[in-house]
Design an enzyme around this catalytic site. Structure first.
Site, PDB file in Angstrom:
ATOM      1  N   SER A  12       1.445  -1.353  -0.025  1.00  0.00           N
ATOM      2  CA  SER A  12      -0.154  -0.206   0.334  1.00  0.00           C
ATOM      3  C   SER A  12       0.869   1.375   0.671  1.00  0.00           C
ATOM      4  O   SER A  12       0.131   2.082  -0.339  1.00  0.00           O
ATOM      5  CB  SER A  12      -0.517   0.257   1.368  1.00  0.00           C
ATOM      6  OG  SER A  12      -0.013   0.004   2.035  1.00  0.00           O
ATOM      7  N   LYS A  53       0.953   4.685   6.776  1.00  0.00           N
ATOM      8  CA  LYS A  53       0.541   4.937   6.045  1.00  0.00           C
ATOM      9  C   LYS A  53       1.299   6.990   5.989  1.00  0.00           C
ATOM     10  O   LYS A  53       1.939   6.855   6.775  1.00  0.00           O
ATOM     11  CB  LYS A  53      -0.858   5.010   6.155  1.00  0.00           C
ATOM     12  CG  LYS A  53      -2.424   3.767   6.334  1.00  0.00           C
ATOM     13  CD  LYS A  53      -2.164   3.329   4.868  1.00  0.00           C
ATOM     14  CE  LYS A  53      -3.051   1.747   5.175  1.00  0.00           C
ATOM     15  NZ  LYS A  53      -2.735   1.154   3.954  1.00  0.00           N
TER      16      LYS A  53
END
Length: 209
Positions: A52, A100
């Site tokens: 991701s 993230k």
């Protein structure tokens, strides 16, 4: 010619020799203690579990995480952070932590997308050179969104924007769940490097009104 002392003749260390060994032992103990404290309270190693954050981070990369963030050092937009699963982000088999990029801080108004496919924070469009997206797509997000980040929470997104289940799906993350800021890739050696937050872009974002 000087005479040998009884200690020298007996093969036992002299007084200065004992002092040297004592000092060496103290140095070793202090170094081990410092290393333990750093690992326990300041720096943590984390292995990247998914794609991701590609191309910034690849599966299997190891990073060091500064655990003084956010308790001592404040979070900043653009920081790459490790956080505990707030609930429902991961399955039991996937582990407990995620990584993230911080897009919105408490109070920020985050929206997407403008005419050029960029997201905006507090009305300022941000150019994100790290974002990975399909070659034929000019938007940094397939989904439109328009949110104001609640107090005590942050909005996070993966750099591999079309392959990341992030705040667009799961919502904001409590700042209390942030483990720390990832600041360097340590392994593999060919991937070593400092993780930037692209401050030239993010520092131009105004604070919320």
């Amino acid at each position: 010619m000087s005479e040998q002392t009884d200690e020298s003749r007996s093969g036992r260390p002299s007084r200065s020799g004992w002092r040297f060994l004592r000092d060496l032992a103290v140095i070793v103990v202090v170094a081990l203690l410092a290393s333990f404290l750093v690992k326990a309270y300041l720096v943590r190693a984390f292995s990247i579990p998914s794609g991701s954050m590609e191309r910034t981070l690849l599966i299997g990369d190891n990073v060091l995480v500064n655990e003084l963030v956010p308790g001592v050092v404040p979070l900043r937009r653009g920081d790459v952070v490790v956080f505990r699963d707030p609930g429902g982000w991961l399955t039991a088999e996937q582990g407990d932590d995620l990584i993230k990029r911080v897009i919105g801080l408490p109070g920020d108004h985050v929206s997407c997308c403008d005419a050029r496919g960029r997201l905006s924070v507090n009305g300022h469009a941000v150019d994100e050179p790290y974002v990975v997206r399909p070659a034929d797509v000019d938007r940094v997000s397939a989904e439109d969104f328009d949110v104001t980040v609640p107090a005590g929470r942050i909005w996070v997104m993966g750099d591999n924007r079309y392959e990341s289940a992030d705040s667009r799906i799961h919502g904001t993350v409590p700042t209390a769940d942030v483990v720390g800021r990832a600041f360097v890739v340590t392994w593999p050696v060919t991937r070593w490097g400092v993780l930037g937050r692209y401050g030239d872009e993010w520092d131009a974002v105004p604070d919320p009104r």
